[in-house]
Design an enzyme around this catalytic site. Structure first.
Site, short mmCIF file in Angstrom:
data_model
loop_
_atom_site.label_atom_id
_atom_site.label_comp_id
_atom_site.label_asym_id
_atom_site.label_seq_id
_atom_site.Cartn_x
_atom_site.Cartn_y
_atom_site.Cartn_z
N GLU A 78 0.21 -5.15 11.59
CA GLU A 78 0.92 -4.67 10.41
C GLU A 78 2.41 -5.00 10.49
OE1 GLU A 78 -0.16 -0.73 8.53
OE2 GLU A 78 1.81 -0.24 9.34
N CYS A 134 5.71 6.13 4.77
CA CYS A 134 4.60 5.32 4.25
C CYS A 134 3.87 5.97 3.08
CB CYS A 134 3.62 4.98 5.38
SG CYS A 134 4.34 3.84 6.58
N HIS A 148 -1.27 -10.33 -1.74
CA HIS A 148 -0.42 -9.97 -2.87
C HIS A 148 -1.08 -8.95 -3.80
CE1 HIS A 148 1.94 -13.32 -1.37
NE2 HIS A 148 2.95 -12.75 -2.01
N HIS A 151 0.84 -1.20 0.00
CA HIS A 151 0.00 0.00 0.00
C HIS A 151 0.88 1.24 0.00
CE1 HIS A 151 -0.28 0.78 4.66
NE2 HIS A 151 0.91 0.33 4.32
N HIS A 183 4.95 0.34 -0.34
CA HIS A 183 5.67 -0.64 0.47
C HIS A 183 4.68 -1.73 0.87
CE1 HIS A 183 3.69 1.96 3.36
NE2 HIS A 183 3.84 1.00 4.29
N HIS A 196 3.49 -5.13 3.73
CA HIS A 196 3.49 -5.71 5.08
C HIS A 196 3.07 -7.17 5.01
CE1 HIS A 196 3.90 -1.80 7.02
NE2 HIS A 196 2.96 -1.34 6.21
#
Length: 150
Positions: free
Chosen positions: A136, A25, A75, A16, A29, A31
């Protein structure tokens, strides 16, 4: 009979970016998310019922969460469709990437609200969503509780 809480854990990988954010952020990137889904209800008391003694069969809960959350978000890269990230999303989709456009900033807080609504709609009438925990990172998570949202 007593109310019992049942929890099933899930994991999925999601990318995201937070449009307009003032930190790292803002960049795309990902998680390794962990999601704990807790429901509450009374165990089935009918001794002739195939699921006697269960609040909900773990496999039934798994099916709901897999279909509504894991298979959708795993994904995928999530963007707020109400921002200029929609252009980046289009570029990634054109290159064959799995992109998910949502109506909110894709923070853990907002994702867990979205997940709660999706799961609640699929639960049997006698089962209530009690809580969600979306982790997260190893040290950061958001939690949703039904009691906080009545």
């Amino acid at each position: 009979m007593s109310n019992i809480r049942i929890t099933k854990q899930f994991s999925f990988e999601t990318g995201h970016a937070l449009y307009g954010y003032d930190g790292k952020c803002k960049n795309v990137h990902g998680h390794s998310y962990k999601l704990d889904v807790t429901v509450i209800g009374e165990p089935i008391s009918d001794t002739s019922h195939v699921k006697y003694g269960m609040v909900i069969d773990f496999s039934d809960l798994k099916k709901i969460v897999k279909e509504e959350i894991v298979e959708v978000f795993d994904h995928a890269t999530v963007f707020n469709k109400n921002t200029p990230h929609v252009e980046l999303a289009k570029e990634l989709e054109d290159r064959g990437h799995n992109v998910l456009l949502v109506n909110y900033q894709p923070t853990s807080e907002m994702m867990v609200i979205d997940f709660a609504e999706k799961i609640k709609q699929r639960l049997p009438n006698n089962i209530k969503l009690h809580s969600l925990k979306l982790q997260e990172t190893a040290t950061s998570f958001a939690e949703w509780y039904a009691s906080d949202n009545e």
